[in-house]
Design a protein around this motif. Sequence first.
Motif, mmCIF file in Angstrom:
data_model
loop_
_atom_site.group_PDB
_atom_site.id
_atom_site.type_symbol
_atom_site.label_atom_id
_atom_site.label_comp_id
_atom_site.label_asym_id
_atom_site.label_seq_id
_atom_site.Cartn_x
_atom_site.Cartn_y
_atom_site.Cartn_z
ATOM 1 N N ALA A 51 64.311 -37.570 -46.454
ATOM 2 C CA ALA A 51 63.121 -37.826 -45.599
ATOM 3 C C ALA A 51 62.244 -36.520 -45.617
ATOM 4 C CB ALA A 51 63.710 -37.964 -44.214
ATOM 5 N N ALA A 88 61.604 -38.077 -38.686
ATOM 6 C CA ALA A 88 61.837 -39.364 -39.479
ATOM 7 C C ALA A 88 61.917 -40.610 -38.628
ATOM 8 C CB ALA A 88 63.258 -39.257 -40.232
ATOM 9 N N VAL A 93 62.596 -43.652 -45.395
ATOM 10 C CA VAL A 93 63.471 -43.062 -45.792
ATOM 11 C C VAL A 93 64.051 -43.488 -47.015
ATOM 12 C CG1 VAL A 93 63.945 -42.042 -43.528
ATOM 13 C CG2 VAL A 93 65.315 -44.003 -44.348
ATOM 14 N N THR A 111 62.530 -48.015 -43.735
ATOM 15 C CA THR A 111 61.896 -47.315 -42.579
ATOM 16 C C THR A 111 62.886 -46.897 -41.543
ATOM 17 O OG1 THR A 111 59.608 -48.344 -42.861
ATOM 18 C CG2 THR A 111 60.134 -47.317 -40.538
#
Length: 285
Positions: A51, A88, A93, A111
């Motif tokens: 991330a 994040a 990610v 996501t």
Amino acid sequence: MNTAYHPGSLAVQRRVGVRDLADHVGRSITPGIRPVAAAFLEAQPMLMLGAADTEGRVWARLLTGAPGFVRATGPHTVSVAAALPEGADGAPVGTLALDPRTRRRMRLNGTARTSARGFTIEAEQVFSNCPKYLQKREWYGSGPAGQPGDERHGEALTPDQIRRIRAADTFFIATAAPDGLDTSHRGGNPGFVRVDSPGEISWRDYPGNAMFLTLGNLESDGRAGLLLLDWETGLTLALSGLAHTEYGPDGRVTRFRIERTAEHPSGSPLRWSPPEYSPSNPPTP
């Protein structure tokens, strides 16, 4: 054209001459989590997460928990009982679930969003990789969990970190692309990672699955995060910086310029046995 690939990966595939093979292998990438993938995730005590932080730097992180801390809650959703890194939430990610006991690994990209349990990932790409270059290890117990304040930060490698990298047989790499993030694995015999200076390391790119997701991301973006583990003591060393790949008559070499380091003496509570090296590992010079 296989929509699993963005222009960076397509450019590397063309350069290496594996476009047809990449399209064939790319059919394994799906947005759904099959039952066998769900069962694999739920059996794992660790998950690698790639991330970007609030400054846009890419990091590869280790998340751990009792098996079941990662579990599929639907055909496209994974729940993780761990804290989501700052920056994040609502962002792309890339994750890698790896089982050294069986030399199996699976990537899931999507996501992330915070949740009451920790966070969830809405899956966009799910696929398994072959066991090449994976060292076999047995999980034999757990040690004390470290505290965030124990982490030491820097901008270049210390002599002890250089020694650890030169002795490493495995690291994890998170890379960014216009359409998301990805986290992958690199392995080899000790010495396969070279320390060229306290601010730069490099490694030879071994033949893989022809997708070139990592090298494709580097072609498009360049931001990368590396994570190295001391499997027996639980020490973790994370590096963030920029990487590029050089192509020559003797193969491909990726060079990584370090911008930030983060070392935690007990970043992992998991304890693993010494490795049984993969028979696929090329000899190191």
